[in-house]
Design an enzyme around this catalytic site. Structure first.
Site, short mmCIF file in Angstrom:
data_model
loop_
_atom_site.label_atom_id
_atom_site.label_comp_id
_atom_site.label_asym_id
_atom_site.label_seq_id
_atom_site.Cartn_x
_atom_site.Cartn_y
_atom_site.Cartn_z
CB CYS A 169 -0.92 0.02 1.22
SG CYS A 169 -2.39 -0.98 1.01
CG HIS A 170 1.45 3.48 -3.39
ND1 HIS A 170 0.77 2.44 -3.98
CD2 HIS A 170 2.59 3.64 -4.12
CE1 HIS A 170 1.46 2.00 -5.02
NE2 HIS A 170 2.56 2.71 -5.12
CD GLU A 212 -5.32 3.09 1.82
OE1 GLU A 212 -4.09 3.17 1.61
OE2 GLU A 212 -6.12 2.63 0.97
CG ASP A 247 -9.87 -6.26 22.99
OD1 ASP A 247 -9.31 -7.30 23.38
OD2 ASP A 247 -9.73 -5.15 23.56
#
Length: 303
Positions: free
Chosen positions: A63-64, A99, A113
């Protein structure tokens, strides 16, 4: 990492989702009542998602790094599940699908969680892209056209056989890559009369594009702009500006080029630089988005 230096910066958007399924109705009630021992589940998960959106390039090798300019995280809370939606915007050369999915997965993991002390059978499902805008898929309709182009190389030295042409071939290859048929490829010297004559010929033959490469500099024999400016019926300065702006980001000499663009009837005429890099970068700067002009001339609305 994939080379994206030839791409243009545009507004890109993506929406991703993740679904967190619980096993007890009381788990959802605890979220609503803010009685989960670890705190406010949805707000904590939202913060985690914001961090994740900005750190995607740190987690996923290919990923950039890119500017995340907007992130919105929202929820649909059902009887036995929480659906997470993450929307991300950027103005950059590549999209933000990963993203958005990365952020959605981290939001879902944070919810997991925080809820696991009160529900041992939570599952995370359907992490997926819901929508994307701003990339190639948005321009597919512009590629779905039967267009023809003439590519004409303007060069005294190439026409005399003193060196070979590369710029014209690059233009031809890039046109064919976006589905434009190129039945005409010519090499001529830097002569105004020949440039105008060929342009008029191919306009008369209803060619959709006539692209000249070469003769846009400032040497005494660079006459392509002068030849074309006198016959163009409608100049399109935005195309010229886009070409020079794109080039200037890659070389400080782009400002010296005199690329021209305009219409003669329904034919789009371009005068591009004659260097291989200049021609290649000029094509990258405006294609395939430039093909939308033919839809507009047919009466299509701008999106």
């Amino acid at each position: 990492m994939v080379n994206i230096t030839n791409k243009s910066t545009t507004l890109r958007k993506a929406i991703a989702q993740a679904i967190v399924k619980v096993s007890l109705p009381g788990t959802i009630q605890a979220i609503h009542n803010h009685t989960v021992p670890k705190g406010n589940v949805l707000e904590c998960a939202r913060v985690a998602g914001l961090f994740a959106a900005k750190r995607t390039a740190d987690m996923i090798p290919d990923c950039h790094p890119l500017p995340v300019e907007f992130t919105a995280i929202s929820y649909e809370v059902g009887v036995m599940e929480v659906t997470v939606f993450v929307e991300i915007h950027t103005i950059y050369k590549t999209g933000v699908e990963v993203e958005a999915m990365h952020a959605a997965s981290v939001v879902a993991l944070t919810i997991y969680d925080m809820l696991k002390p009160i529900d041992k059978k939570i599952s995370i499902e359907q992490i997926k892209l819901v929508e994307k805008k701003g990339g190639k898929s948005d321009r597919k309709k512009d590629l779905d056209q039967s267009l023809r182009a003439a590519v004409i190389v303007c060069s005294d030295s190439i026409s005399a056989g003193k060196k070979g042409d590369r710029a014209g071939m690059v233009v031809k290859e890039k046109l064919e890559k976006v589905g434009v048929h190129v039945p005409v490829y010519r090499i001529i010297p830097d002569e105004k009369d020949q440039i105008r004559q060929l342009c008029a010929q191919f306009v008369g033959e209803k060619m959709d594009l006539v692209i000249f490469t070469g003769g846009t500099g400032l040497s005494p024999r660079d006459v392509t702009p002068e030849a074309l400016e006198g016959i163009l019926e409608r100049r399109i300065p935005g195309i010229e500006e886009a070409i020079r702006n794109y080039g200037q980001q890659r070389t400080p000499y782009s400002m010296l080029s005199r690329s021209v663009a305009g219409l003669i009837g329904d034919t789009l005429v371009l005068g591009l630089p004659g260097s291989t890099n200049g021609a290649s970068e000029s094509m990258d700067a405006v294609f395939p988005a430039l093909l939308h002009i033919f839809k507009v001339m047919e009466g299509a609305r701008h999106d």
